[in-house]
Design a protein around this motif. Structure first.
Motif, short mmCIF file in Angstrom:
data_model
loop_
_atom_site.label_atom_id
_atom_site.label_comp_id
_atom_site.label_asym_id
_atom_site.label_seq_id
_atom_site.Cartn_x
_atom_site.Cartn_y
_atom_site.Cartn_z
N LEU A 261 0.80 -1.22 0.00
CA LEU A 261 0.00 0.00 0.00
C LEU A 261 0.84 1.28 0.00
N SER B 39 -1.61 0.10 8.28
CA SER B 39 -2.01 0.13 6.86
C SER B 39 -3.34 0.84 6.64
N LEU C 101 -4.14 2.99 3.37
CA LEU C 101 -5.37 2.84 2.58
C LEU C 101 -6.04 4.20 2.39
N VAL D 142 -4.05 6.09 -0.23
CA VAL D 142 -4.27 5.56 -1.57
C VAL D 142 -5.58 6.08 -2.15
#
Length: 256
Positions: free
Chosen positions: A172, A218, A222, A225
């Protein structure tokens, strides 16, 4: 140019200060005290939890949905900021001519340069500060959302796709960095900003995102992203040439 560097530095300091408001290691709850926690972070955390409940406690999906909603909320500010940046770039050739014309460093000449520059801004209806205010307004919202994702304990206990939301991931952050680079590259290409300092930041920010992503949960990667993918789509449509501009460019190219 110095003003842009000062602005970028100020924003980085603002991010650091706001990101440090409250203990990041302390979970956010309804009992959290402080204006920042009570009015910004906890409401966003509760909203993420509410959306997750709708989708069978899928906190990954909740982060995606909430990120898009937050981006839509600040979209008018982003449009204003992008259009202001584009307008400033369009008048840069004329500003350069004025600086060459009034190149003397004496006070009288510099005063004349400022007057002519302001007239140029008024003529083209450009406000040099218009691009700063949207950034200042949206930063607290984005940072509060970042803290909400980081400090919501329930998020860390769930998985999404191939990764655990509470643990760092190695894929990621790379995706987030690539999306960050693509968005800034698109923005510079569309606005015509070929400034060396800004070009340098185009490489620094993605590297920073990647490094942070390798150490943070993460869930944050996320969020980055999805946010950067939204920014790419947003930048593409906001800075798309108008039909008249496209036709005039094509005409100019045919004449050549």
């Amino acid at each position: 140019m110095r003003r842009k560097i000062v602005l970028i530095t100020t924003l980085l300091l603002l991010v650091t200060v706001l990101a440090g408001c409250g203990n990041l290691q302390t979970p956010i709850t309804s009992e959290s005290e402080g204006f920042w926690n009570e009015w910004f972070i906890y409401p966003l955390s509760a909203f993420i939890t509410y959306i997750a409940g709708i989708f069978n406690n899928s906190y990954g999906l909740a982060i995606i949905i909430c990120t898009i909603l937050v981006r839509l909320l600040i979209l008018p500010l982003m449009i204003k900021q992008t259009k202001s940046s584009k307008a400033m770039q369009e008048v840069q050739p004329e500003i350069k001519k004025l600086r060459e014309k009034y190149s003397s460093k004496d006070a009288e000449t510099q005063k004349k340069l400022q007057e002519e520059t302001m007239k140029l801004f008024q003529q083209h209806k450009v406000n040099p500060l218009a691009g700063c205010f949207p950034i200042i307004i949206q930063m607290p919202i984005l940072i509060a959302f970042y803290q909400a994702v980081y400090r919501t304990e329930a998020i860390k206990q769930h998985e999404f796709l191939w990764f655990s939301l509470g643990q760092p991931d190695y894929i990621l952050p790379i995706i987030a960095a690539l999306f960050t680079f693509a968005q800034q590259k698109l923005m510079m290409g569309r606005t015509g900003n070929a400034n060396p300092q800004m070009a340098m930041m185009m490489y620094i920010f993605p590297v920073m995102i990647a490094i942070f992503g390798f150490y943070f949960p993460s869930a944050l990667a996320l969020y980055w992203v999805v946010g950067n993918l939204f920014m790419i789509i947003q930048t593409y449509f906001i800075t798309a040439p108008k039909p008249k501009e496209a036709n005039s460019n094509n005409t100019g190219g045919n004449k050549k």
